[in-house]
Write a protein that holds these residues in place. Structure first.
Motif, PDB file in Angstrom:
ATOM      1  N   GLN A   1       6.436   0.433   3.381  1.00  0.00           N
ATOM      2  CA  GLN A   1       7.841   0.439   3.776  1.00  0.00           C
ATOM      3  C   GLN A   1       8.515  -0.804   3.204  1.00  0.00           C
ATOM      4  O   GLN A   1       7.861  -1.817   2.946  1.00  0.00           O
ATOM      5  N   ASP A   2       9.839  -0.714   3.003  1.00  0.00           N
ATOM      6  CA  ASP A   2      10.566  -1.863   2.491  1.00  0.00           C
ATOM      7  C   ASP A   2      11.088  -2.706   3.645  1.00  0.00           C
ATOM      8  O   ASP A   2      10.794  -2.426   4.824  1.00  0.00           O
ATOM      9  N   SER A   3      11.861  -3.745   3.339  1.00  0.00           N
ATOM     10  CA  SER A   3      12.345  -4.659   4.370  1.00  0.00           C
ATOM     11  C   SER A   3      13.315  -3.999   5.337  1.00  0.00           C
ATOM     12  O   SER A   3      13.570  -4.516   6.427  1.00  0.00           O
ATOM     13  N   SER A   4      13.858  -2.821   4.951  1.00  0.00           N
ATOM     14  CA  SER A   4      14.749  -2.071   5.832  1.00  0.00           C
ATOM     15  C   SER A   4      14.014  -0.954   6.566  1.00  0.00           C
ATOM     16  O   SER A   4      14.637  -0.074   7.169  1.00  0.00           O
ATOM     17  N   PHE A   5      12.684  -0.954   6.469  1.00  0.00           N
ATOM     18  CA  PHE A   5      11.802  -0.005   7.152  1.00  0.00           C
ATOM     19  C   PHE A   5      11.925   1.416   6.618  1.00  0.00           C
ATOM     20  O   PHE A   5      11.633   2.384   7.323  1.00  0.00           O
ATOM     21  N   ASN A   6      12.345   1.549   5.369  1.00  0.00           N
ATOM     22  CA  ASN A   6      12.330   2.852   4.713  1.00  0.00           C
ATOM     23  C   ASN A   6      10.907   3.178   4.291  1.00  0.00           C
ATOM     24  O   ASN A   6      10.253   2.382   3.606  1.00  0.00           O
ATOM     25  N   LYS A   7      10.428   4.351   4.682  1.00  0.00           N
ATOM     26  CA  LYS A   7       9.042   4.732   4.437  1.00  0.00           C
ATOM     27  C   LYS A   7       8.849   5.278   3.017  1.00  0.00           C
ATOM     28  O   LYS A   7       9.754   5.886   2.449  1.00  0.00           O
ATOM     29  N   ASN A   8       7.658   5.067   2.493  1.00  0.00           N
ATOM     30  CA  ASN A   8       7.309   5.612   1.181  1.00  0.00           C
ATOM     31  C   ASN A   8       5.837   6.000   1.183  1.00  0.00           C
ATOM     32  O   ASN A   8       5.016   5.368   1.855  1.00  0.00           O
ATOM     33  N   ALA A   9       5.516   7.064   0.444  1.00  0.00           N
ATOM     34  CA  ALA A   9       4.120   7.484   0.294  1.00  0.00           C
ATOM     35  C   ALA A   9       3.867   7.831  -1.159  1.00  0.00           C
ATOM     36  O   ALA A   9       4.721   8.414  -1.826  1.00  0.00           O
ATOM     37  N   ALA A  10       2.704   7.453  -1.655  1.00  0.00           N
ATOM     38  CA  ALA A  10       2.371   7.722  -3.056  1.00  0.00           C
ATOM     39  C   ALA A  10       0.870   7.888  -3.204  1.00  0.00           C
ATOM     40  O   ALA A  10       0.091   7.210  -2.530  1.00  0.00           O
TER      41      ALA A  10
END
Length: 224
Positions: A37-46
């Motif tokens: 996740q980024d500093s704004s808590f946006n999730k990511n998966a890869a």
């Protein structure tokens, strides 16, 4: 308690001290889904290949996953999810996983449908040139592992030919215009054969995954 239970999405996990509980062993490479996740808590998966350096350390190569790479460099932490769900691999490669795929562990995103997972903290990052015409910079990341959890039902599940075809096709998808740029005709022919096999012996999710991959390839490269 030394091995407290963990309950996520109504699934029970057991805490472990080493990667062997996830059937991951020194010197081996495993196909996983890394959540960040980024500093704004946006999730990511890869999808990321993970090499086990020893029972407490892993090495990953970040070459084609820009968001994951940025999040790891920025925050220095990630979660490695062990899953064999073909649609999770497909959607996390081709686009972004929807919110419904995620759960949360100590404020950090994990996959709902996993066989186990572990938290990893970055201890070393080394730059490396990517395999493409532009010689872009990638990163080799070494991490120390903590908080290893395995599902109580976590047994060895053999991958059939269809799942192998999905994973192989996703590798080609990521590298088609880079490492395989000079062999696109041959690679595309091989991918069509992988699709044929998958449609013959795969289950519903595996067949759907291959259809998505082939459709996206045609859209991106005008292939027939």
């Amino acid at each position: 308690m030394n091995n407290p239970d963990l309950l996520l999405n109504e699934r029970k996990y057991k805490k472990s001290e080493n990667l062997e509980s996830l059937n991951m062993f020194k010197g081996q490479l495993y196909e996983t889904i890394v959540t960040t996740q980024d500093s704004s808590f946006n999730k990511n998966a890869a999808p990321i290949g993970v090499i086990c350096k020893d029972s407490k350390h892993i090495v990953i190569y970040l070459n084609n996953c820009k968001n994951t790479q940025n999040n790891i460099i920025e925050n220095g932490e990630l979660i490695v999810n062990i899953t064999k769900d073909p649609l999770t691999f497909t959607y996390s490669t081709i686009g972004n996983l929807k919110e419904e795929y995620f759960d949360e562990y100590n404020g950090f995103p994990v996959l709902k449908d996993n066989l186990g997972f572990f938290k990893a903290n970055v201890i070393k990052i080394r730059e490396t040139k990517r395999e493409n015409d532009a010689n872009d910079i990638g990163h080799v990341v070494t991490c120390k592992i903590e908080d290893i959890y395995a599902r109580e039902c976590n047994g060895i599940i053999p991958l059939n030919r269809a799942m192998n075809a999905v994973i192989e096709s996703l590798v080609y998808y990521c590298r088609f215009d880079g490492k395989y740029k000079d062999k696109q005709k041959e690679i595309w022919a091989h991918m069509k054969e992988l699709n044929r096999v998958c449609q013959k012996v795969g289950n519903k999710k595996e067949k759907e995954s291959m259809k998505i991959i082939m459709k996206k390839m045609k859209e991106n490269y005008s292939l027939e």
